[in-house]
Design an enzyme around this catalytic site. Sequence first.
Site, PDB file in Angstrom:
ATOM      1  N   ASN A   7      11.745 -26.880 -12.555  1.00 57.09           N
ATOM      2  CA  ASN A   7      10.466 -26.316 -12.984  1.00 57.09           C
ATOM      3  C   ASN A   7      10.675 -25.551 -14.300  1.00 57.09           C
ATOM      4  OD1 ASN A   7       8.423 -24.307 -13.350  1.00 57.09           O
ATOM      5  ND2 ASN A   7       7.708 -24.705 -11.273  1.00 57.09           N
ATOM      6  N   ASP A   9       8.328 -23.976 -16.160  1.00 60.01           N
ATOM      7  CA  ASP A   9       7.221 -23.055 -16.489  1.00 60.01           C
ATOM      8  C   ASP A   9       7.661 -21.832 -17.288  1.00 60.01           C
ATOM      9  OD1 ASP A   9       5.597 -24.658 -14.958  1.00 60.01           O
ATOM     10  OD2 ASP A   9       5.429 -23.255 -13.287  1.00 60.01           O
ATOM     11  N   HIS A  10       8.811 -21.263 -16.895  1.00 67.26           N
ATOM     12  CA  HIS A  10       9.144 -19.968 -17.503  1.00 67.26           C
ATOM     13  C   HIS A  10       9.743 -20.082 -18.894  1.00 67.26           C
ATOM     14  CE1 HIS A  10       7.433 -17.988 -14.243  1.00 67.26           C
ATOM     15  NE2 HIS A  10       8.319 -18.386 -13.354  1.00 67.26           N
ATOM     16  N   ARG A  18       4.718 -14.401 -27.003  1.00 68.34           N
ATOM     17  CA  ARG A  18       4.423 -14.189 -28.417  1.00 68.34           C
ATOM     18  C   ARG A  18       3.344 -15.128 -28.951  1.00 68.34           C
ATOM     19  NH1 ARG A  18       8.188 -11.142 -31.491  1.00 68.34           N
ATOM     20  NH2 ARG A  18       8.638  -9.391 -30.142  1.00 68.34           N
ATOM     21  N   HIS A  43       3.576 -26.292 -13.734  1.00 66.29           N
ATOM     22  CA  HIS A  43       2.383 -25.776 -13.076  1.00 66.29           C
ATOM     23  C   HIS A  43       1.353 -25.439 -14.141  1.00 66.29           C
ATOM     24  CE1 HIS A  43       0.721 -22.609  -9.968  1.00 66.29           C
ATOM     25  NE2 HIS A  43      -0.227 -23.400 -10.441  1.00 66.29           N
ATOM     26  N   ARG A  45      -1.699 -23.657 -14.713  1.00 68.53           N
ATOM     27  CA  ARG A  45      -2.534 -22.668 -14.019  1.00 68.53           C
ATOM     28  C   ARG A  45      -3.888 -22.574 -14.683  1.00 68.53           C
ATOM     29  NH1 ARG A  45       1.088 -19.091 -10.724  1.00 68.53           N
ATOM     30  NH2 ARG A  45      -0.829 -17.997 -10.200  1.00 68.53           N
ATOM     31  N   ARG A  49      -1.380 -19.263 -18.208  1.00 69.91           N
ATOM     32  CA  ARG A  49      -0.482 -18.167 -18.604  1.00 69.91           C
ATOM     33  C   ARG A  49       0.856 -18.670 -19.120  1.00 69.91           C
ATOM     34  NH1 ARG A  49       1.031 -15.471 -12.840  1.00 69.91           N
ATOM     35  NH2 ARG A  49      -1.224 -15.355 -12.703  1.00 69.91           N
ATOM     36  N   GLU A  70       2.203 -29.225 -10.565  1.00 68.69           N
ATOM     37  CA  GLU A  70       1.672 -28.301  -9.564  1.00 68.69           C
ATOM     38  C   GLU A  70       0.312 -27.832 -10.054  1.00 68.69           C
ATOM     39  OE1 GLU A  70       4.320 -25.022  -9.236  1.00 68.69           O
ATOM     40  OE2 GLU A  70       5.943 -26.222  -8.442  1.00 68.69           O
ATOM     41  N   THR A 100       3.615 -14.860  -9.070  1.00 70.92           N
ATOM     42  CA  THR A 100       3.985 -16.254  -8.863  1.00 70.92           C
ATOM     43  C   THR A 100       3.283 -16.712  -7.583  1.00 70.92           C
ATOM     44  OG1 THR A 100       5.838 -17.787  -8.546  1.00 70.92           O
ATOM     45  CG2 THR A 100       6.104 -15.593  -7.608  1.00 70.92           C
ATOM     46  N   THR A 101       3.404 -17.991  -7.255  1.00 70.97           N
ATOM     47  CA  THR A 101       2.729 -18.501  -6.063  1.00 70.97           C
ATOM     48  C   THR A 101       3.249 -17.735  -4.848  1.00 70.97           C
ATOM     49  OG1 THR A 101       2.890 -20.625  -7.183  1.00 70.97           O
ATOM     50  CG2 THR A 101       2.080 -20.646  -4.925  1.00 70.97           C
ATOM     51  N   GLU A 151       5.735 -29.739   0.718  1.00 68.14           N
ATOM     52  CA  GLU A 151       6.806 -28.912   0.150  1.00 68.14           C
ATOM     53  C   GLU A 151       6.812 -27.611   0.941  1.00 68.14           C
ATOM     54  OE1 GLU A 151       7.161 -28.491  -4.125  1.00 68.14           O
ATOM     55  OE2 GLU A 151       8.135 -26.539  -3.894  1.00 68.14           O
ATOM     56  N   HIS A 191      10.825 -22.591  -3.954  1.00 66.79           N
ATOM     57  CA  HIS A 191      10.406 -21.220  -4.213  1.00 66.79           C
ATOM     58  C   HIS A 191      11.515 -20.230  -3.870  1.00 66.79           C
ATOM     59  CE1 HIS A 191       7.905 -17.832  -5.096  1.00 66.79           C
ATOM     60  NE2 HIS A 191       7.054 -18.688  -5.603  1.00 66.79           N
ATOM     61  N   GLY A 213      12.904 -23.273 -10.301  1.00 67.50           N
ATOM     62  CA  GLY A 213      12.535 -22.894 -11.654  1.00 67.50           C
ATOM     63  C   GLY A 213      13.199 -21.640 -12.161  1.00 67.50           C
ATOM     64  N   HIS A 214      12.770 -20.490 -11.638  1.00 72.36           N
ATOM     65  CA  HIS A 214      13.135 -19.213 -12.242  1.00 72.36           C
ATOM     66  C   HIS A 214      14.640 -19.027 -12.389  1.00 72.36           C
ATOM     67  CE1 HIS A 214      13.828 -14.843 -12.379  1.00 72.36           C
ATOM     68  NE2 HIS A 214      12.784 -14.878 -13.174  1.00 72.36           N
TER      69      HIS A 214
HETATM   70  N1  PXP Z   1       7.627 -24.951  -5.794  1.00 68.37           N
HETATM   71  C1  PXP Z   1       6.368 -24.481  -5.981  1.00 68.37           C
HETATM   72  C2  PXP Z   1       5.247 -25.161  -5.276  1.00 68.37           C
HETATM   73  C3  PXP Z   1       6.109 -23.399  -6.849  1.00 68.37           C
HETATM   74  O1  PXP Z   1       4.855 -22.955  -7.020  1.00 68.37           O
HETATM   75  C4  PXP Z   1       7.200 -22.825  -7.540  1.00 68.37           C
HETATM   76  C5  PXP Z   1       6.953 -21.696  -8.494  1.00 68.37           C
HETATM   77  O2  PXP Z   1       6.165 -22.139  -9.540  1.00 68.37           O
HETATM   78  C6  PXP Z   1       8.478 -23.352  -7.320  1.00 68.37           C
HETATM   79  C7  PXP Z   1       8.673 -24.400  -6.435  1.00 68.37           C
HETATM   80  C8  PXP Z   1       9.676 -22.816  -8.035  1.00 68.37           C
HETATM   81  O3  PXP Z   1       9.916 -21.508  -7.628  1.00 68.37           O
HETATM   82  P1  PXP Z   1      11.044 -20.650  -8.364  1.00 68.37           P
HETATM   83  O4  PXP Z   1      10.575 -20.451  -9.769  1.00 68.37           O
HETATM   84  O5  PXP Z   1      11.089 -19.394  -7.560  1.00 68.37           O
HETATM   85  O6  PXP Z   1      12.304 -21.459  -8.294  1.00 68.37           O
END
Ligand code: PXP
Length: 238
Positions: A7, A9-10, A18, A43, A45, A49, A70, A100-101, A151, A191, A213-214
Site C-alpha cells: 500500500n 498511500d503514505h 506540501r 486508497h 479517499r 487526503r 481500496e 486510518t481505517t 480481507e 492493517h 502499507g505504513h
Molecule cells: N488493508 C486495508 C483495507 C487498509 O485500509 C489499510 C490501510 O489503508 C491497510 C490494509 C494497510 O494498513 P497499514 O498501513 O497499517 O499496513
Amino acid sequence: MPALGVNIDHVATVRQARRTIEPDPVWAAVLAELGGADGITLHLREDRRHIQDRDLQVMRQTVQVKMNLEMAAEEEMTAIALSVKPDQVTLVPEKREEITTEGGLDVVAHAAKIKTCAEQLKAAGIEVSLFIDPDERQIETAKTLQVDAIELHTGRYADAANARARDQEFDQLVTATHLGIDHELLVHMGHGLTYRNVSPIAEIDGVSELNIGHSIVARALMVGFEEAVREMKSLVTL
Ligand code: PXP
C-alpha cells in the site's frame, strides 16, 4: 504463501503535506514491483487526503502487477472504479475524522449498499473484496453478497497490549480464515502489520494476500523503497 500487496498511500501523504509533486507514489509503485510486490494497493479517499485521482489514472497505466483499489461503497467511487478498472476493489469503511481505517466494514448493517456496489464492479470484471473484522456474522453475510474475497482486519492483533491478548486475536483470525475458506471466499489480511508481527500471520494456512502499507513506507525512508519491499517479501514468503 500469501501474495504481498504494498500500500503506497503514505508516499502520497508526504507529498500532500506540501501539496507538491514529490515524492510521487507512482515511482514508489515501480520500486515496489522491483522489490517483489505482487500487488499495489491504494486508497482513494473521499477527502483526497493522500492518493489523488491522477495517481490512480497514471498507476492504472503503469502498474504491471495486481492493482487493488481500496474505496468506500459510494456512488462517486464506484463510478471512478468502473472507469479506471483496477484488478480488484477492496471495499472499506470511511470516516473523515479517522487517522486510518479504524475497523472493518459492517457488511451486516450496510448489506444493501454493498451489494449494489459489488454487483456493478463484478459485472465489469473487477474482483471484489470486503474489509471486515474476523467475525462470524460478517463472514456469513459476505458470503451472501457473492464477493470474491474478504480481507480480515488485523488491527486488533497488531495493537494487542500483551502476548495473551495477541494470541487470542490470532486465534480469531485463524478461525475466521477457516470459515472464509469453507465458504469458498479468498482470505486476505491487512492493517497494522509490521516487520515484527507479520510472520505468524503469513504462516496461516490458506491466506492468499497480505496488504501492508505504513510499516513498509516507514522503513523505506531509512533503507529505500525497493529494499524495504524486498525485506517484507522475504518475511511473507518464508
Ligand atoms: N488493508 C486495508 C483495507 C487498509 O485500509 C489499510 C490501510 O489503508 C491497510 C490494509 C494497510 O494498513 P497499514 O498501513 O497499517 O499496513
